[in-house]
Design a protein around this motif. Structure first.
Motif, short mmCIF file in Angstrom:
data_model
loop_
_atom_site.label_atom_id
_atom_site.label_comp_id
_atom_site.label_asym_id
_atom_site.label_seq_id
_atom_site.Cartn_x
_atom_site.Cartn_y
_atom_site.Cartn_z
N HIS A 1 -39.32 -44.02 -34.77
CA HIS A 1 -40.16 -44.38 -33.26
C HIS A 1 -39.23 -43.14 -31.89
O HIS A 1 -39.11 -43.12 -31.17
CB HIS A 1 -40.51 -45.23 -32.51
N ALA A 2 -38.12 -42.46 -32.60
CA ALA A 2 -36.73 -42.22 -31.59
C ALA A 2 -36.92 -41.08 -31.55
O ALA A 2 -38.21 -40.49 -31.93
CB ALA A 2 -35.37 -42.87 -32.66
N ASP A 3 -35.84 -40.32 -30.89
CA ASP A 3 -35.93 -38.73 -30.82
C ASP A 3 -35.89 -38.29 -31.81
O ASP A 3 -36.71 -37.26 -31.91
CB ASP A 3 -34.76 -38.61 -30.34
N ILE A 4 -34.94 -38.55 -33.19
CA ILE A 4 -35.34 -38.18 -34.22
C ILE A 4 -36.48 -37.39 -34.98
O ILE A 4 -36.91 -37.03 -35.38
CB ILE A 4 -34.00 -38.20 -35.01
N ALA A 5 -37.50 -39.14 -35.26
CA ALA A 5 -38.28 -38.56 -35.86
C ALA A 5 -40.13 -37.73 -34.51
O ALA A 5 -40.54 -36.83 -35.13
CB ALA A 5 -39.20 -40.30 -35.64
N ARG A 6 -39.40 -37.61 -33.73
CA ARG A 6 -40.71 -36.68 -32.42
C ARG A 6 -39.65 -35.29 -33.12
O ARG A 6 -40.67 -34.63 -33.06
CB ARG A 6 -40.25 -36.96 -31.26
N GLU A 7 -38.75 -35.20 -32.98
CA GLU A 7 -38.21 -33.73 -33.01
C GLU A 7 -38.59 -32.71 -34.71
O GLU A 7 -38.76 -31.67 -34.40
CB GLU A 7 -36.19 -33.38 -32.61
N VAL A 8 -38.25 -33.89 -35.63
CA VAL A 8 -38.32 -33.68 -36.89
C VAL A 8 -39.62 -33.83 -37.40
O VAL A 8 -40.65 -32.55 -38.34
CB VAL A 8 -37.12 -34.45 -38.05
N GLY A 9 -40.86 -34.69 -37.04
CA GLY A 9 -41.70 -34.64 -36.80
C GLY A 9 -42.50 -35.45 -38.07
O GLY A 9 -43.52 -34.99 -38.72
N PHE A 10 -40.89 -36.12 -38.94
CA PHE A 10 -41.87 -37.22 -39.88
C PHE A 10 -42.07 -38.20 -39.60
O PHE A 10 -42.75 -38.75 -38.94
CB PHE A 10 -40.51 -37.37 -41.26
N GLU A 11 -43.55 -38.97 -41.22
CA GLU A 11 -44.13 -39.46 -40.50
C GLU A 11 -43.18 -40.36 -42.23
O GLU A 11 -42.76 -40.56 -43.19
CB GLU A 11 -45.55 -39.79 -41.59
N TRP A 12 -42.60 -42.12 -40.79
CA TRP A 12 -41.55 -42.33 -41.66
C TRP A 12 -42.38 -43.69 -42.36
O TRP A 12 -43.42 -44.18 -42.27
CB TRP A 12 -41.31 -43.35 -39.89
N THR A 13 -41.96 -44.17 -43.68
CA THR A 13 -41.87 -45.16 -44.31
C THR A 13 -40.60 -45.88 -44.42
O THR A 13 -39.86 -46.20 -44.06
CB THR A 13 -41.92 -44.49 -45.98
#
Length: 192
Positions: A56-68
């Motif tokens: 849920h951090a900035d990098i997830a928003r910027e890259v758009g990845f779906e975390w696993t």
């Protein structure tokens, strides 16, 4: 940004009689990922960088990845940071595990990070500290293994032998060098 912070920190240190402060740089933007080598080398104050992983951090928003939980989606991002840290002699940290109650998941994620070459991890909650320390601290068994490797290689080298078997493994100078570096790092962590 690093240079600007240097000016502020220089002023703070001089004013307060403090010295030797270092930065732990989180890398959470696409621009920072692309420029991580320059950031790592921007100042002698940069002591560590953090390879981004958070759901849920900035990098997830910027890259758009779906975390696993396995972290494959951030492997490339973290690997860039790891290599930049190695090139500049910095401490490479893998980022945090957000699931506060899933200690088994934390242990698996931290163990995977250690296997990749990270030498520490950011803790988001105090209950994670013990597990992180356990994963990233060398065990007595590890220390004994690497010390035995160093001793075996040094004895062989003094006899003019450059490669040998140690506990069923082929070892040579490259293995010896890794073991020496590993023991030096272990000594800083365990005060051996």
């Amino acid at each position: 940004d690093v240079v600007r912070y240097d000016a502020l920190l220089d002023h703070f240190e001089m004013r307060n009689g403090v010295e030797g402060l270092e930065y732990i740089v989180p890398v959470e933007t696409v621009k920072a990922i692309w420029n991580c080598r320059e950031i790592a080398a921007a100042s002698p104050r940069v002591g560590a960088m953090i390879g981004p992983t958070a759901e849920h951090a900035d990098i997830a928003r910027e890259v758009g990845f779906e975390w696993t939980p396995e972290g494959e989606e951030s492997l490339y991002l973290r690997s860039r940071i790891l290599l930049a840290c190695r090139e500049s002699g910095l401490h490479a940290l893998t980022a945090l595990w957000e699931d506060l109650e899933n200690i088994d998941g934390l242990r698996a994620f931290a163990t995977h990070g250690r296997g990749l070459g990270f030498r520490g991890m950011i803790a988001i909650h105090p209950k994670h500290v013990e597990t992180i320390n356990d994963v990233f601290s060398p065990s007595d068994k590890d220390i004994e293994f690497y010390q035995g490797m160093v001793d075996a290689y040094e004895k062989a080298a003094s006899d003019g032998v450059g490669a040998l078997r140690y506990r069923g493994l082929h070892i040579d100078k490259a293995h010896y060098d890794k073991a020496v570096g590993w023991l030096e790092r272990a000594a800083t962590i365990t005060n051996h």
